[in-house]
Design an enzyme around this catalytic site. Structure first.
Site, PDB file in Angstrom:
ATOM      1  CB  CYS A  21      -3.240  34.608  23.813  1.00  0.00           C
ATOM      2  SG  CYS A  21      -2.388  36.029  23.101  1.00  0.00           S
ATOM      3  CG  ASN A  24      -0.401  37.640  18.328  1.00  0.00           C
ATOM      4  OD1 ASN A  24      -0.117  37.922  17.167  1.00  0.00           O
ATOM      5  ND2 ASN A  24       0.403  36.902  19.065  1.00  0.00           N
ATOM      6  CB  CYS A  26      -0.376  39.774  26.965  1.00  0.00           C
ATOM      7  SG  CYS A  26      -0.752  41.518  27.244  1.00  0.00           S
ATOM      8  NE  ARG A  27      -3.451  35.410  27.556  1.00  0.00           N
ATOM      9  CZ  ARG A  27      -4.692  34.977  27.447  1.00  0.00           C
ATOM     10  NH1 ARG A  27      -5.114  33.995  28.243  1.00  0.00           N
ATOM     11  NH2 ARG A  27      -5.515  35.511  26.566  1.00  0.00           N
ATOM     12  CB  SER A  28       0.168  33.937  21.866  1.00  0.00           C
ATOM     13  OG  SER A  28      -0.263  35.106  21.215  1.00  0.00           O
ATOM     14  CG  ASP A 133      -5.517  38.293  28.925  1.00  0.00           C
ATOM     15  OD1 ASP A 133      -4.427  38.907  28.955  1.00  0.00           O
ATOM     16  OD2 ASP A 133      -6.327  38.370  27.993  1.00  0.00           O
TER      17      ASP A 133
HETATM   18  P1  4NP Z   1      -3.504  38.496  25.296  1.00  0.00           P
HETATM   19  O1  4NP Z   1      -4.108  39.696  26.178  1.00  0.00           O
HETATM   20  O2  4NP Z   1      -4.670  37.666  24.819  1.00  0.00           O
HETATM   21  O3  4NP Z   1      -2.629  37.734  26.242  1.00  0.00           O
HETATM   22  O4  4NP Z   1      -2.744  39.157  24.166  1.00  0.00           O
HETATM   23  C1  4NP Z   1      -5.076  40.560  25.682  1.00  0.00           C
HETATM   24  C2  4NP Z   1      -4.703  41.760  25.145  1.00  0.00           C
HETATM   25  C3  4NP Z   1      -5.662  42.640  24.677  1.00  0.00           C
HETATM   26  C4  4NP Z   1      -6.999  42.307  24.751  1.00  0.00           C
HETATM   27  C5  4NP Z   1      -7.377  41.095  25.279  1.00  0.00           C
HETATM   28  C6  4NP Z   1      -6.415  40.223  25.734  1.00  0.00           C
HETATM   29  N1  4NP Z   1      -8.001  43.205  24.316  1.00  0.00           N
HETATM   30  O5  4NP Z   1      -9.178  42.887  24.427  1.00  0.00           O
HETATM   31  O6  4NP Z   1      -7.655  44.287  23.811  1.00  0.00           O
END
Ligand code: 4NP
Length: 158
Positions: A21, A24, A26-28, A133
């Site tokens: 994702c 790294n 939340c989703r992955s 997300d």
């Molecule tokens: P993820 O979510 O891609 O599912 O881990 C996010 C977590 C943090 C950020 C973006 C997406 N960020 O920009 O900090």
């Protein structure tokens, strides 16, 4: 959907699957934890990574950890890392959480190794191609519902 033996480099070895994702956190990592637990007893090599580097070294986001824990998935030992070119050699299958992640992976891909796909291709019944997300939507349970559906489809396909 291609069957397992058409994707994996060596069907005799455990499938090596990387979930990707953006952050790294939340989703992955949730996808890694869900598939790991649903696969109990099966030989799989799983990891997750982000296309971005903002959260390298951090555990999964607290809201996601708590939502996952409610369903019995313990993500606490996972730590964020960024995708690297070596990943395309080290994994058979790299599963992107959304189209932007997939486009970023394609831009990095030296083209000699892993198959790249959207994770949600494994749950066509959901009618969605991406896991929205939850860092932005704040819908951690909705993300987990989609991740669990795709995890079941993935495990059925292997
Ligand atoms: P993820 O979510 O891609 O599912 O881990 C996010 C977590 C943090 C950020 C973006 C997406 N960020 O920009 O900090």
């Amino acid at each position: 959907m291609l069957p397992y033996h058409n994707i994996m480099s060596d069907p005799a070895k455990p499938p090596r699957i990387l979930f990707v994702c953006l952050g790294n956190i939340c989703r992955s990592p949730a996808a890694e934890g869900v598939v790991q637990r649903m696969a109990e007893g099966r030989a799989l090599e799983l990891d997750s990574a982000g296309t971005g580097n903002w959260h390298v070294g951090e555990p999964p986001y607290g809201h996601m950890q708590r939502a996952a824990k409610q369903r019995g998935y313990d993500l606490s030992s996972l730590r964020a890392r960024q995708v690297k070119v070596q990943d395309f050699k080290d994994f058979d299958l790299i599963l992107a959480m959304d189209e932007k992640n997939l486009a970023d992976l394609r831009a990095l891909d030296p083209g000699t190794g892993a198959a790249l796909r959207l994770f949600m291709e494994y749950a066509p019944q959901t009618g969605v191609t991406a896991v929205p997300d939850p860092y932005y939507t704040r819908d951690f349970d909705g993300a987990l519902d989609l991740i669990e559906a795709a995890a079941r489809g993935l495990l059925t396909s292997l």
